[in-house]
Design a protein around this motif. Structure first.
Motif, PDB file in Angstrom:
ATOM      1  N   GLN A   1      32.980  50.439  46.683  1.00 13.33           N
ATOM      2  CA  GLN A   1      33.354  50.029  45.253  1.00 13.33           C
ATOM      3  C   GLN A   1      34.463  51.227  44.456  1.00 13.33           C
ATOM      4  OE1 GLN A   1      30.169  51.562  43.327  1.00 13.33           O
ATOM      5  NE2 GLN A   1      30.470  51.229  41.079  1.00 13.33           N
ATOM      6  N   PHE A   2      34.952  52.347  45.308  1.00 15.09           N
ATOM      7  CA  PHE A   2      35.741  53.383  44.966  1.00 15.09           C
ATOM      8  C   PHE A   2      36.899  52.207  45.215  1.00 15.09           C
ATOM      9  CE2 PHE A   2      38.553  56.368  44.765  1.00 15.09           C
ATOM     10  CZ  PHE A   2      38.812  57.096  44.421  1.00 15.09           C
ATOM     11  N   ALA A   3      37.315  51.478  46.203  1.00 21.47           N
ATOM     12  CA  ALA A   3      38.699  50.762  46.364  1.00 21.47           C
ATOM     13  C   ALA A   3      38.229  49.696  45.804  1.00 21.47           C
ATOM     14  CB  ALA A   3      38.320  50.650  48.302  1.00 21.47           C
ATOM     15  N   SER A   4      36.931  49.014  44.675  1.00 23.41           N
ATOM     16  CA  SER A   4      37.701  48.568  44.117  1.00 23.41           C
ATOM     17  C   SER A   4      37.909  48.335  42.574  1.00 23.41           C
ATOM     18  CB  SER A   4      36.659  47.405  44.364  1.00 23.41           C
ATOM     19  OG  SER A   4      36.005  47.198  45.727  1.00 23.41           O
ATOM     20  N   GLN A   5      38.019  49.588  42.468  1.00 21.12           N
ATOM     21  CA  GLN A   5      38.519  49.451  41.407  1.00 21.12           C
ATOM     22  C   GLN A   5      39.549  50.703  40.427  1.00 21.12           C
ATOM     23  OE1 GLN A   5      35.680  52.923  40.252  1.00 21.12           O
ATOM     24  NE2 GLN A   5      33.931  51.561  39.573  1.00 21.12           N
ATOM     25  N   ILE A   6      40.566  50.704  42.263  1.00 21.67           N
ATOM     26  CA  ILE A   6      42.177  51.469  42.464  1.00 21.67           C
ATOM     27  C   ILE A   6      42.873  50.055  42.090  1.00 21.67           C
ATOM     28  CG2 ILE A   6      43.625  52.575  43.731  1.00 21.67           C
ATOM     29  CD1 ILE A   6      41.657  54.175  45.088  1.00 21.67           C
ATOM     30  N   PRO A   7      43.651  50.367  41.512  1.00 18.96           N
ATOM     31  CA  PRO A   7      44.808  49.218  41.779  1.00 18.96           C
ATOM     32  C   PRO A   7      45.968  49.205  41.914  1.00 18.96           C
ATOM     33  CG  PRO A   7      44.985  50.845  39.639  1.00 18.96           C
ATOM     34  CD  PRO A   7      43.722  51.423  40.040  1.00 18.96           C
ATOM     35  N   LEU A   8      46.764  47.999  42.968  1.00 19.00           N
ATOM     36  CA  LEU A   8      47.481  48.054  43.583  1.00 19.00           C
ATOM     37  C   LEU A   8      48.707  47.986  42.566  1.00 19.00           C
ATOM     38  CD1 LEU A   8      46.134  45.602  46.631  1.00 19.00           C
ATOM     39  CD2 LEU A   8      45.930  48.501  46.456  1.00 19.00           C
ATOM     40  N   TYR A   9      49.147  47.702  41.685  1.00 19.10           N
ATOM     41  CA  TYR A   9      50.134  47.718  40.794  1.00 19.10           C
ATOM     42  C   TYR A   9      50.788  49.834  41.085  1.00 19.10           C
ATOM     43  CZ  TYR A   9      53.710  47.660  36.945  1.00 19.10           C
ATOM     44  OH  TYR A   9      55.118  47.615  36.516  1.00 19.10           O
ATOM     45  N   TRP A  10      51.998  49.351  41.072  1.00 17.07           N
ATOM     46  CA  TRP A  10      51.878  50.690  41.180  1.00 17.07           C
ATOM     47  C   TRP A  10      53.618  50.780  40.176  1.00 17.07           C
ATOM     48  CZ3 TRP A  10      57.361  51.184  44.142  1.00 17.07           C
ATOM     49  CH2 TRP A  10      57.743  50.187  44.553  1.00 17.07           C
ATOM     50  N   GLY A  11      54.007  49.631  39.382  1.00 18.41           N
ATOM     51  CA  GLY A  11      55.125  49.847  38.994  1.00 18.41           C
ATOM     52  C   GLY A  11      54.844  50.716  37.402  1.00 18.41           C
ATOM     53  N   ASN A  12      55.823  50.713  36.713  1.00 20.14           N
ATOM     54  CA  ASN A  12      56.028  52.325  35.023  1.00 20.14           C
ATOM     55  C   ASN A  12      55.440  51.756  34.320  1.00 20.14           C
ATOM     56  OD1 ASN A  12      57.947  50.727  34.827  1.00 20.14           O
ATOM     57  ND2 ASN A  12      59.389  53.213  34.865  1.00 20.14           N
ATOM     58  N   LYS A  13      55.013  50.234  33.945  1.00 21.42           N
ATOM     59  CA  LYS A  13      54.234  49.526  33.040  1.00 21.42           C
ATOM     60  C   LYS A  13      52.848  49.785  32.545  1.00 21.42           C
ATOM     61  CE  LYS A  13      57.087  45.449  34.234  1.00 21.42           C
ATOM     62  NZ  LYS A  13      56.807  44.083  34.524  1.00 21.42           N
ATOM     63  N   PRO A  14      53.161  50.163  31.830  1.00 23.72           N
ATOM     64  CA  PRO A  14      51.109  50.457  31.492  1.00 23.72           C
ATOM     65  C   PRO A  14      50.395  50.081  32.163  1.00 23.72           C
ATOM     66  CG  PRO A  14      52.995  50.482  28.910  1.00 23.72           C
ATOM     67  CD  PRO A  14      53.356  49.809  30.276  1.00 23.72           C
ATOM     68  N   SER A  15      50.451  48.643  31.683  1.00 26.06           N
ATOM     69  CA  SER A  15      49.565  47.577  32.758  1.00 26.06           C
ATOM     70  C   SER A  15      50.150  46.400  32.625  1.00 26.06           C
ATOM     71  CB  SER A  15      48.697  47.276  31.601  1.00 26.06           C
ATOM     72  OG  SER A  15      48.847  47.008  30.506  1.00 26.06           O
ATOM     73  N   THR A  16      49.953  45.518  33.479  1.00 29.30           N
ATOM     74  CA  THR A  16      51.377  44.147  33.561  1.00 29.30           C
ATOM     75  C   THR A  16      49.497  43.382  33.883  1.00 29.30           C
ATOM     76  OG1 THR A  16      53.069  42.482  35.022  1.00 29.30           O
ATOM     77  CG2 THR A  16      51.754  44.499  36.281  1.00 29.30           C
ATOM     78  N   SER A  17      50.123  41.617  33.335  1.00 30.99           N
ATOM     79  CA  SER A  17      48.990  40.531  33.656  1.00 30.99           C
ATOM     80  C   SER A  17      49.306  40.093  34.777  1.00 30.99           C
ATOM     81  CB  SER A  17      48.898  39.648  32.944  1.00 30.99           C
ATOM     82  OG  SER A  17      48.410  40.198  31.847  1.00 30.99           O
ATOM     83  N   GLY A  18      50.470  40.385  35.650  1.00 31.23           N
ATOM     84  CA  GLY A  18      50.992  40.437  36.819  1.00 31.23           C
ATOM     85  C   GLY A  18      52.651  39.843  36.986  1.00 31.23           C
TER      86      GLY A  18
END
Length: 825
Positions: free
Chosen positions: A325-342
């Motif tokens: 459950q913990f792993a399923s909440q950690i994002p793999l995106y590591w760029g410096n945008k606040p968020s990204t759809s893809g």
């Protein structure tokens, strides 16, 4: 008719393929009657609520709405522009095709026109159109609900096609098509996308000018420019209503000049630089152009249950279920945008062919494509390449009006497949096959070698750590009760998961590059014919792009229509408030995460908050100064905030209280206090009694004191009739008095009538309307009738008629050219 079908049978087959592909992509949700769940569209639904309610009741969509931010013009929310020809073209497409089939078809057919204009055979043109249409962000914009943005991008290719036709001597047809598609582009109402296209076109024009001077072909060049200029003017005329209102309104929004001296900077005529640069592409994030998961995918991509993160936790004794459950909440995106759809993925095959195009394409179009790509990529870096970005932000007209600078990559997403398929066309037509094969091998060594390096040693280019990595480790350590060893173990496992994801996609990319390389080999060796090779390229490009797009715009993105309808189910509190018969009060809903970045409450009633990226600057300044640190009750009162909804600090449950000190729709004040500028006015309303006094800029002093002022404690002023565009009040007073109206001041369209005669009004309390009302009983009306819209609409009608005539003339001219000459005698 039969002859026409026979002549165009190839194009008709391609069209059929496009329809089949598009419907196949969305087949499952279409058959199930599902609709696309788009967060921005849901936000827009709430923004438009009052507009649509009035339209349904009266048949007329108002140009002003009070549903959010106290009130604002509806130009950038929803406006009909019924005298604009392109409005009906867009409406027709949306009626015929389900969302988002219409957008994808526009992508495909627009790009196909461009490739045909560049003299590619129809099968190569179809493959190129698929490469452009299925570029990842074209689909991500659809998934996010950026409908206007997607439509604007869809018209890039046909506009360029029209320009190239004109520059190549087909003046009438080219300029007419340019006018039509540019009119459609402008009507899509995404100025930012149109602006980026303009930057690319400027580069094209300069390259063509250089060629004209070099070849001494100045006359045909300037003739083409004259035709294109005429076409551009025509497109502008067609959209006069929307352009005029947007231009007029933009000066008063957050993209306009600040009113407070404290906010005025070198770029104070536009957005705040940090805000504009917030979504900047990382410099090494360009690897996603050909390796989609090089940066971990989208923000929603997580480590997952079978990840190394989960295993690292379990090795440290964490329960398997909790670890997963913990792993399923950690994002793999590591760029410096606040968020990204893809990621911005242009395709593995497209990347290989683009490199090949840089080597073998001799057409001067290559230099335009390369220049446009470099500019769009460098500008997308934003804060990561401040020298160039700041140059544009501070000195290029309008550039500082736009946010999310990574969006400049829409130009690269068009140019990459164009150069890629020009390269493939060169493979087809160049008779020197040895030269072509040698250069193809070189392109393969470059693109394939780089990809191989990203498989074997990805750490050479990528760190797989975000800029907040150490903070993440510290947070883990705190969560693990100071166990730094466990925190570092999990953090290292996360890096391994990111590397594994990148490596997996890099292998995928290498396979597609090898397939393309192999196809070119057997084509050069004449093992297959050119048509079969083009169809094969179409197939592998589609498989490549389709599979990545399905990561983001997938069947799960579509939901039952009932779920969309349930997005705005009123709470018991909402139902209670909606029973209030007062037509024009406001609500402050503090249960929202950010009431000024969420339009949800606006669906039910008029709100102090809301959501819109083009809100009025004065309201934005009020919000930042009076609501950010703490809620100013005096300002809530002057905005006639009748109800305040707050969350329970423990349970989060919503509770509501009626605001007994709300000033009402309008009131007479006892006194007026003059201030010298906006800064002093903002300070003045920080603590005052809005019911008793009005804070007024001294520039309005002559209007305020045009008649001797008095005060009648028994005077009355009441809202008797309300529509968003027309408010009527009845007053009664024994003295001339200043009345403050709890309505947002915007003098570009609002007029005030007293007993049917226009009279001046002015601004009070930083953003409200006020007026000096004479003694006696009077009917006061505020009517919104902006010249920019209504005169602009008449210009649009004239432009639309001219555009129809231009298109008709182009068709007639082309048909006349094709008619065989009749020999005399």
């Amino acid at each position: 008719m039969n002859n026409w079908i026979k002549r165009n049978s190839g194009h008709l087959i391609v069209a059929a393929i496009f329809f089949v592909l598009t419907y196949a992509y969305f087949l499952s949700p279409i058959l199930q009657g599902k609709v696309l769940y788009q967060s921005d569209v849901l936000q827009a639904k709430a923004m438009q609520k009052e507009i649509m309610d009035v339209k349904e009741k009266t048949g007329h969509a108002p140009l002003w709405t009070n549903q959010m931010f106290g009130g604002m013009p509806s130009y950038q929310i929803w406006a009909k522009y019924g005298k604009n020809l392109t409005t009906y073209v867009i409406d027709g497409l949306k009626v015929i095709f389900p969302n988002p089939v219409d957008t994808v078809l526009l992508y495909l057919f627009g790009a196909y026109l461009l490739f045909c204009t560049l003299n590619l055979n129809r099968w190569l043109a179809a493959a190129g159109a698929i490469a452009f249409a299925f570029s990842s962000y074209n689909f991500i914009y659809i998934e996010a609900g950026h409908a206007n943005q997607a439509y604007a991008i869809a018209f890039f290719a046909p506009i360029v096609a029209g320009i190239i036709m004109t520059l190549r001597g087909r003046y009438i047809l080219g300029s007419a098509l340019t006018a039509f598609f540019l009119a459609m582009e402008i009507r899509s109402n995404h100025v930012q996308m149109t602006y980026y296209l303009l930057l690319a076109i400027i580069i094209l024009v300069f390259i063509e000018l250089y060629h004209a001077i070099k070849t001494k072909a100045n006359r045909p060049f300037f003739k083409a420019i004259a035709y294109l200029f005429a076409g551009t003017i025509l497109a502008v005329l067609v959209n006069a209503g929307s352009l005029w209102t947007t231009y007029e309104y933009s000066k008063y929004t957050i993209r306009g000049q600040p009113n407070l001296k404290s906010e005025k900077t070198e770029a104070s005529t536009g957005l705040d630089k940090d805000y504009a640069y917030n979504w900047s592409q990382g410099v090494t994030e360009v690897f996603t152009f050909f390796i989609p998961n090089a940066y971990g995918g989208g923000s929603g991509t997580t480590a997952g249950q079978d990840s190394k993160v989960a295993k690292a936790l379990m090795e440290k004794g964490v329960d398997a279920g909790q670890a997963q459950q913990f792993a399923s909440q950690i994002p793999l995106y590591w760029g410096n945008k606040p968020s990204t759809s893809g990621p911005w993925y242009f395709g593995a095959i497209v990347f290989f062919l683009f490199v090949l195009g840089l080597i073998i394409v001799k057409n001067r179009i290559k230099w335009w494509l390369l220049g446009a790509v470099l500019l769009s990529v460098f500008l997308s870096f934003g804060k990561n390449l401040p020298f160039l970005s700041d140059l544009f932000f501070n000195y290029f007209p309008l550039y500082n009006k736009f946010r999310a600078v990574e969006s400049t990559l829409v130009i690269a997403s068009l140019c990459f497949p164009v150069l890629a398929f020009l390269a493939l066309n060169e493979v087809y037509i160049n008779p020197d096959k040895k030269y072509i094969w040698d250069k193809t091998k070189l392109a393969f060594y470059i693109s394939g070698g780089l990809t191989l390096l990203m498989i074997i040693l990805p750490g050479i280019f990528l760190s797989f750590k975000s800029t907040e990595h150490q903070n993440f480790v510290n947070a883990l350590s705190q969560a693990f009760r100071g166990d730094t060893g466990m925190a570092n173990s999990v953090a290292n496992a996360l890096i391994e998961d990111r590397q594994a994801l990148e490596r997996q996609d890099a292998i995928r990319t290498l396979i597609f590059i090898a397939l393309a390389f192999g196809l070119i080999y057997i084509l050069i060796k004449q093992k297959i014919n050119t048509t079969f090779a083009a169809i094969a390229f179409m197939g592998i490009v589609l498989i490549d792009m389709w599979s990545v797009d399905k990561r983001y715009l997938k069947d799960d993105t579509f939901v039952d229509r009932s779920l969309i309808d349930q997005a705005y189910v009123p709470r018991e509190i909402d139902e209670f408030i909606m029973r209030d018969k007062d037509p024009n009060f406001r609500v402050m809903d503090l249960t929202l995460q950010d009431p000024f970045r969420d339009s949800h409450s606006s669906y039910f009633y008029k709100t102090v908050g809301g959501f819109h990226s083009a809100r009025l600057r004065r309201f934005d300044e009020l919000m930042e100064n009076q609501f950010t640190k703490s809620i100013n009750q005096d300002v809530l009162d002057m905005l006639n905030t009748k109800y305040i909804i707050t969350p329970d600090p423990k349970t989060g449950a919503a509770s509501m209280r009626a605001n007994s000190t709300a000033c009402g729709n309008a009131w007479f004040v006892k006194s007026v206090k003059y201030v010298k500028d906006a800064d002093e006015e903002m300070v003045a309303i920080s603590s005052f009694s809005p019911k008793d006094e009005a804070m007024i800029d001294e520039r309005y002093k002559k209007l305020v004191e045009a008649k001797p002022l008095g005060y009648d404690a028994n005077a009355t002023i009441k809202l008797t009739s309300y529509t968003p565009e027309h408010l009527t009040y009845q007053t009664g007073s024994t003295a001339n008095q200043v009345a403050v109206f709890s309505e947002i001041y915007y003098d570009k369209g609002w007029t005030m009538l007293i007993d049917g005669v226009e009279q001046p009004y002015y601004r009070a309390d930083y953003l409200l309307r006020a007026a000096t009302i004479p003694v006696g009983n009077h009917k006061i009306e505020f009517i919104f009738h902006p010249t920019s819209y209504y005169t602009g609409e008449n210009i649009s009608l004239a432009g639309s008629v001219l555009l129809i005539l231009a298109l008709g003339g182009a068709v007639y001219t082309e048909r006349k050219k094709k008619q065989p000459e009749v020999k005399k005698g």
